[in-house]
Write a protein that holds these residues in place. Structure first.
Motif, PDB file in Angstrom:
ATOM      1  N   LYS A 272     -14.058 -15.535   3.699  1.00 19.58           N
ATOM      2  CA  LYS A 272     -15.515 -15.917   3.585  1.00 19.58           C
ATOM      3  C   LYS A 272     -15.824 -16.955   4.523  1.00 19.58           C
ATOM      4  O   LYS A 272     -16.999 -17.153   5.051  1.00 19.58           O
ATOM      5  CB  LYS A 272     -15.955 -16.124   2.083  1.00 19.58           C
ATOM      6  N   LYS A 273     -15.165 -18.148   4.714  1.00 24.18           N
ATOM      7  CA  LYS A 273     -15.387 -19.276   5.425  1.00 24.18           C
ATOM      8  C   LYS A 273     -15.333 -19.108   6.955  1.00 24.18           C
ATOM      9  O   LYS A 273     -16.243 -19.378   7.796  1.00 24.18           O
ATOM     10  CB  LYS A 273     -14.205 -20.304   5.113  1.00 24.18           C
ATOM     11  N   GLY A 274     -14.294 -18.094   7.417  1.00 24.23           N
ATOM     12  CA  GLY A 274     -14.061 -18.092   8.774  1.00 24.23           C
ATOM     13  C   GLY A 274     -14.354 -16.642   9.278  1.00 24.23           C
ATOM     14  O   GLY A 274     -13.834 -16.468  10.682  1.00 24.23           O
ATOM     15  N   GLY A 275     -14.723 -15.803   8.542  1.00 21.64           N
ATOM     16  CA  GLY A 275     -15.128 -14.237   8.972  1.00 21.64           C
ATOM     17  C   GLY A 275     -13.701 -13.433   8.803  1.00 21.64           C
ATOM     18  O   GLY A 275     -12.726 -13.925   8.295  1.00 21.64           O
ATOM     19  N   ASN A 276     -13.498 -12.309   9.149  1.00 22.27           N
ATOM     20  CA  ASN A 276     -12.568 -11.198   9.226  1.00 22.27           C
ATOM     21  C   ASN A 276     -11.223 -11.984  10.048  1.00 22.27           C
ATOM     22  O   ASN A 276     -11.203 -12.648  11.015  1.00 22.27           O
ATOM     23  CB  ASN A 276     -12.947  -9.956   9.565  1.00 22.27           C
ATOM     24  N   PHE A 277     -10.135 -11.559   9.609  1.00 23.49           N
ATOM     25  CA  PHE A 277      -9.029 -11.801  10.434  1.00 23.49           C
ATOM     26  C   PHE A 277      -8.898 -10.861  11.535  1.00 23.49           C
ATOM     27  O   PHE A 277      -8.999  -9.859  11.428  1.00 23.49           O
ATOM     28  CB  PHE A 277      -7.882 -11.760   9.243  1.00 23.49           C
ATOM     29  N   LYS A 278      -8.479 -11.379  12.720  1.00 27.44           N
ATOM     30  CA  LYS A 278      -8.455 -10.985  14.006  1.00 27.44           C
ATOM     31  C   LYS A 278      -7.167  -9.767  13.917  1.00 27.44           C
ATOM     32  O   LYS A 278      -7.066  -8.551  14.291  1.00 27.44           O
ATOM     33  CB  LYS A 278      -8.387 -11.614  15.008  1.00 27.44           C
ATOM     34  N   ASP A 279      -6.038 -10.695  13.555  1.00 34.04           N
ATOM     35  CA  ASP A 279      -4.874  -9.952  13.691  1.00 34.04           C
ATOM     36  C   ASP A 279      -4.131 -10.838  12.552  1.00 34.04           C
ATOM     37  O   ASP A 279      -4.356 -11.520  11.806  1.00 34.04           O
ATOM     38  CB  ASP A 279      -4.019  -9.911  14.728  1.00 34.04           C
TER      39      ASP A 279
END
Length: 114
Positions: free
Chosen positions: A51-58
């Motif tokens: 929620k804080k930093g957006g979706n995880f890239k990997d």
């Protein structure tokens, strides 16, 4: 009687072939909790960070941003069916996770009774 036995065997075989992966970027708390090794506090930490930093890239991004997720735990989570953007952790063979729905099982059992 033979028909019921065959239906039962077919149903059991089908249930053992149903697999589910849980994508860390799409899952809710219940789905994350269903991954072996992830409990309520870890799933909350994952959801809060997403929620804080957006979706995880990997996987590396997940490990960097979520306290308590290191190399060993991420390998275990991946083996248990957790994915990041639909991908298992590189170099880790994902184990199949069985998922059976009560509704479909009940429907099949009702068909057998007929």
């Amino acid at each position: 009687m033979l028909k019921k036995l065959l239906v039962t065997v077919a149903m059991m075989a089908t249930m053992s072939l149903v697999f589910a992966n849980v994508d860390v970027n799409k899952a809710d708390q219940a789905a994350l909790d269903s991954v072996r090794g992830i409990g309520p506090s870890m799933s909350k930490a994952i959801l809060d960070e997403r929620k804080k930093g957006g979706n995880f890239k990997d996987w590396e991004d997940l490990q960097t941003r979520v306290k308590g997720v290191g190399d060993k735990s991420s390998e275990k989570f991946s083996q248990a069916g957790l994915t990041v953007n639909g991908a298992s952790k590189p170099g880790v063979k994902a184990a199949a996770k069985k998922e059976a729905t009560v509704a479909s099982t009940k429907t099949k059992m009702d068909e057998m009774k007929k």
